[in-house]
Write a protein that holds these residues in place. Structure first.
Motif, short mmCIF file in Angstrom:
data_model
loop_
_atom_site.label_atom_id
_atom_site.label_comp_id
_atom_site.label_asym_id
_atom_site.label_seq_id
_atom_site.Cartn_x
_atom_site.Cartn_y
_atom_site.Cartn_z
N HIS A 283 11.72 4.80 -37.68
CA HIS A 283 12.64 3.68 -37.87
C HIS A 283 13.34 3.96 -39.20
O HIS A 283 12.94 3.46 -40.25
CB HIS A 283 11.88 2.36 -37.91
CG HIS A 283 11.38 1.92 -36.57
ND1 HIS A 283 10.66 0.75 -36.38
CD2 HIS A 283 11.50 2.48 -35.34
CE1 HIS A 283 10.36 0.62 -35.10
NE2 HIS A 283 10.86 1.65 -34.45
N ASN A 284 14.38 4.76 -39.12
CA ASN A 284 15.02 5.28 -40.33
C ASN A 284 16.09 4.34 -40.86
O ASN A 284 17.23 4.73 -41.12
CB ASN A 284 15.60 6.67 -40.03
CG ASN A 284 14.51 7.67 -39.70
OD1 ASN A 284 13.50 7.75 -40.39
ND2 ASN A 284 14.71 8.44 -38.63
N PHE A 285 15.69 3.09 -41.01
CA PHE A 285 16.57 2.07 -41.56
C PHE A 285 15.75 1.22 -42.52
O PHE A 285 14.51 1.24 -42.50
CB PHE A 285 17.18 1.21 -40.45
CG PHE A 285 16.17 0.65 -39.48
CD1 PHE A 285 15.48 -0.53 -39.75
CD2 PHE A 285 15.90 1.31 -38.28
CE1 PHE A 285 14.55 -1.04 -38.86
CE2 PHE A 285 14.97 0.80 -37.38
CZ PHE A 285 14.29 -0.38 -37.67
N SER A 306 10.14 -1.25 -42.39
CA SER A 306 10.75 -1.12 -41.06
C SER A 306 9.76 -0.59 -40.04
O SER A 306 10.15 -0.19 -38.94
CB SER A 306 11.96 -0.18 -41.14
OG SER A 306 11.56 1.11 -41.57
N VAL A 307 8.48 -0.59 -40.39
CA VAL A 307 7.44 -0.07 -39.49
C VAL A 307 6.87 -1.20 -38.64
O VAL A 307 6.14 -2.06 -39.15
CB VAL A 307 6.32 0.62 -40.29
CG1 VAL A 307 5.20 1.06 -39.36
CG2 VAL A 307 6.87 1.80 -41.07
N PHE A 308 7.24 -1.23 -37.38
CA PHE A 308 6.74 -2.23 -36.44
C PHE A 308 6.96 -1.70 -35.04
O PHE A 308 7.77 -0.78 -34.82
CB PHE A 308 7.46 -3.57 -36.62
CG PHE A 308 8.95 -3.49 -36.37
CD1 PHE A 308 9.47 -3.78 -35.12
CD2 PHE A 308 9.81 -3.11 -37.39
CE1 PHE A 308 10.84 -3.70 -34.89
CE2 PHE A 308 11.19 -3.02 -37.16
CZ PHE A 308 11.70 -3.32 -35.91
N VAL A 309 6.24 -2.24 -34.08
CA VAL A 309 6.42 -1.86 -32.68
C VAL A 309 7.39 -2.85 -32.05
O VAL A 309 7.08 -4.03 -31.89
CB VAL A 309 5.08 -1.87 -31.92
CG1 VAL A 309 5.29 -1.50 -30.45
CG2 VAL A 309 4.10 -0.89 -32.57
N SER A 310 8.57 -2.37 -31.72
CA SER A 310 9.59 -3.22 -31.13
C SER A 310 9.32 -3.43 -29.64
O SER A 310 8.49 -2.74 -29.04
CB SER A 310 10.97 -2.59 -31.32
OG SER A 310 11.08 -1.40 -30.55
N ILE A 331 4.58 5.24 -35.99
CA ILE A 331 5.93 4.90 -36.45
C ILE A 331 6.04 5.14 -37.95
O ILE A 331 5.18 4.72 -38.74
CB ILE A 331 6.27 3.44 -36.11
CG1 ILE A 331 6.23 3.25 -34.59
CG2 ILE A 331 7.65 3.07 -36.65
CD1 ILE A 331 6.53 1.85 -34.13
N PHE A 332 7.10 5.83 -38.32
CA PHE A 332 7.41 6.10 -39.73
C PHE A 332 8.67 5.32 -40.10
O PHE A 332 9.59 5.19 -39.30
CB PHE A 332 7.65 7.60 -39.94
CG PHE A 332 6.45 8.46 -39.67
CD1 PHE A 332 5.65 8.91 -40.70
CD2 PHE A 332 6.11 8.80 -38.36
CE1 PHE A 332 4.53 9.70 -40.45
CE2 PHE A 332 4.99 9.59 -38.10
CZ PHE A 332 4.20 10.03 -39.15
N GLY A 333 8.69 4.80 -41.31
CA GLY A 333 9.85 4.04 -41.75
C GLY A 333 9.92 3.97 -43.26
O GLY A 333 9.40 4.85 -43.97
#
Length: 377
Positions: A283-285, A306-310, A331-333
């Motif tokens: 999640h590169n935001f 920004s690390v979460f499971v959408s 997830i990386f963010g």
């Protein structure tokens, strides 16, 4: 035969369980919708993982098992459910069960909320609360709550390695929070570095986009304790994927490449038990919450990431790794301070929840005995 078949004496128009939505606690019910067998898929898979695979029965395939889902009620009215008990019956008649909260059916509630948004009964992004109800009509038909849902499954036998997990833990380092009762997960250092590289690659584009890969590894059953673990040993980058700022979709060429590589590796090393065991992406935001960031300079660390499971991540995992309860979502963010952040998610209570994992310097699958689940355990 389809992968899932439900066996129920209920009429086709009657459903045993429903989710009901309210705009606020204590408010009027806006609508209710049936809980489908697909809504229970992750609960059944998780029960298989925790009550069978992790209890010294890795050779027992799903198609040898029957599952039933029984509501546990929050009050004497026997309508509003407090928990759901998923029970599995093993060959020979032994029964084991796993308890789930009603939050495990959040995807069913989310689906209903989207319907209400389309009908103008909820605003886009509006919060809501939900409850799980047992249908009174179904309760009148069935004298035993366990008769409400029954599921039979057909899947290929598992391939896995026999590995004393205590030996791995002794030479591994824990990263992140203590996983507690969650199933053990190990990464090799090389695989973790590769996962982060694939996930953060999109951060260098202008504008940044999501990027990622699929995780390769093995399932390992401990011959001493019966525990089962996932060991990530490599990562395949998702080439030719459709990348956007907040989405990552695999194209046909993407999957063709992954499947071609996997077939070649499995044919070359059939007794390594190598499999796809999850996915990683970035999640590169940056997260944005003005209210939370007003006093940022007063905080020792930034908890906003920004690390979460959408919802899209959940749907992707459910479609690609359906009924594979060992699957990993890494997830990386970034934090709001642009600091790198990451979390590994696995199924827990029917939901993708963050947990820690163990880091190994290396792992040689050829060192350990190969096993394949018997068709007739």
């Amino acid at each position: 035969m389809s992968p899932w078949q439900t066996h129920s004496a209920l009429p086709p128009t009657t459903c045993a369980l429903r989710v009901a939505l309210r705009a606020e606690v204590g408010g009027a019910r806006l609508a209710a919708a049936p809980v489908t067998p697909a809504d229970l898929a992750d609960l059944v898979s998780e029960t298989w993982r925790d009550c069978v695979l992790r209890q010294g029965r890795p050779a027992l395939p799903l198609d040898h098992l029957d599952f039933s889902v029984t509501p546990r009620f929050a009050d004497s009215g026997r309508e509003r459910c407090h928990h759901l008990a998923v029970e599995v019956t093993l060959p020979g008649g032994e029964r084991r069960s796993r308890l789930f909260s009603i939050h495990s059916l959040a995807p069913a509630a989310r689906r209903l909320s989207q319907t209400l948004v389309g009908q103008g009964l909820l605003a886009e992004g509006q919060s809501y609360c939900f409850e799980v109800l047992a249908d009174p009509e179904a309760a009148a038909v069935h004298s035993q709550p366990g008769d409400v849902w029954r599921v039979s499954v057909r899947r290929a036998p598992l391939n896995y390695l026999l590995v004393p997990l205590a030996e791995l833990c002794n030479r591994a380092r824990l990263l992140g929070a203590d996983p507690g009762a969650a199933p053990p997960v190990f990464y090799t250092r090389k695989a973790l570095r590769r996962a982060e590289d694939c996930a953060r690659q999109g951060a260098g584009e202008n504008p940044p986009v999501e990027s990622g890969g699929v995780l390769l590894g093995v399932l390992a059953a401990c011959p001493r304790t019966g525990e089962m673990a996932t060991i990530v040993t490599d990562v395949l980058e998702l080439h030719d994927a459709e990348k956007a700022a907040r989405s990552l979709a695999c194209s046909g060429p993407t999957w063709d490449r992954v499947q071609t590589i996997m077939r070649a590796r499995q044919q070359a090393y059939p007794i390594r038990a190598e499999r796809l065991c999850g996915q990683c992406h970035g999640h590169n935001f940056l997260p944005h919450d003005e209210a939370a960031c007003l006093h940022c300079e007063k905080q020792a660390t930034c908890a906003l990431t920004s690390v979460f499971v959408s919802a899209a991540d959940e749907a992707w995992m459910r479609s690609v790794f359906v009924r594979q309860p060992w699957a990993l979502c890494h997830i990386f963010g970034f934090s709001a301070r642009r600091e790198p952040a990451q979390t590994l998610f696995t199924l827990n209570d029917g939901r993708w929840q963050g947990r820690g994992f163990h880091l190994l310097e290396d792992f040689d699958p050829d060192q350990w005995p190969f096993q394949q689940a018997s068709e007739n355990p």
